[in-house]
Write a protein that holds these residues in place. Structure first.
Motif, short mmCIF file in Angstrom:
data_model
loop_
_atom_site.label_atom_id
_atom_site.label_comp_id
_atom_site.label_asym_id
_atom_site.label_seq_id
_atom_site.Cartn_x
_atom_site.Cartn_y
_atom_site.Cartn_z
N ASP A 143 0.96 -1.05 -0.18
CA ASP A 143 0.41 -0.16 0.29
C ASP A 143 0.59 1.40 -0.20
N PRO A 144 0.32 2.61 -0.22
CA PRO A 144 1.56 4.02 -0.33
C PRO A 144 1.98 3.95 0.66
N ASP A 145 1.57 3.26 2.08
CA ASP A 145 2.46 4.03 3.26
C ASP A 145 3.59 2.19 4.24
N PHE A 146 3.89 1.51 3.03
CA PHE A 146 4.39 0.42 3.49
C PHE A 146 4.80 0.16 2.52
N THR A 147 6.43 0.17 2.51
CA THR A 147 7.16 -0.46 1.73
C THR A 147 8.05 -1.46 2.38
N LYS A 166 7.39 1.80 6.90
CA LYS A 166 5.91 2.40 7.30
C LYS A 166 5.78 4.04 7.65
N TRP A 167 4.55 4.39 7.24
CA TRP A 167 4.05 5.56 7.61
C TRP A 167 2.38 5.75 8.22
N TRP A 168 2.40 6.64 9.18
CA TRP A 168 1.00 7.24 9.76
C TRP A 168 0.81 8.40 9.48
N SER A 169 -0.89 8.20 9.84
CA SER A 169 -0.99 9.92 9.98
C SER A 169 -1.25 10.78 9.37
N LEU A 210 13.67 7.24 12.17
CA LEU A 210 12.22 7.92 13.16
C LEU A 210 11.79 8.62 12.46
N SER A 211 10.81 9.76 11.35
CA SER A 211 10.53 10.79 10.50
C SER A 211 9.32 11.34 11.38
#
Length: 134
Positions: A42-46, A72-75, A101-102
């Motif tokens: 999905d666009p938020d997980f690589t 992985k990206w959140w929010s 972390l970002s």
């Protein structure tokens, strides 16, 4: 939805430049070529895998790295995390683990931190940075 796949190729020091070193020596930058594949379920997980095509002679020994990692990206992509593992396929494997972390502090502006841990001093470090994405 269906996953997306991305392929990558990195090449550096293609001309293998040479520089004078103290005591009539020479330093040669060895050619490095790395290939990789990333899968984006999905666009938020690589999830990514890459490996060196050639063995390099480094100060710390011969290396031919293989690495795997995930991000992985959140929010709404305001918070991101990543982790990975790298080891050499030749010589002493010298496994290394890394994470980062970002945090989005403004639109397109991120505070980022990373830490790397391995057995050798050359395989340990950390960093903080401010980056802009467009």
């Amino acid at each position: 939805g269906t996953g997306r796949v991305r392929l990558g190729l990195l090449a550096r020091n293609l001309r293998e430049a040479r520089f004078k070193a103290p005591e009539n020596g020479q330093i040669r930058l060895q050619r490095q070529v790395r290939v990789g594949v990333a899968v984006l379920p999905d666009p938020d997980f690589t999830v990514a895998l890459d490996f060196d095509l050639a063995t390099a002679d480094e100060v710390t020994g011969r290396r031919r790295n293989v690495a795997i990692g995930a991000e992985k990206w959140w929010s709404n992509r305001r918070f991101g995390g990543r982790a990975g593992l790298r080891a050499s396929a030749v010589g002493d494997g010298r496994p290394v683990v890394a994470g980062g972390l970002s945090v989005g502090i403004r639109p397109r502006l991120f505070l980022e931190g990373q830490i790397t841990r391995g057995r050798a001093d050359a395989d340990r470090g950390w960093g903080l940075s401010l980056s802009s994405k467009f």
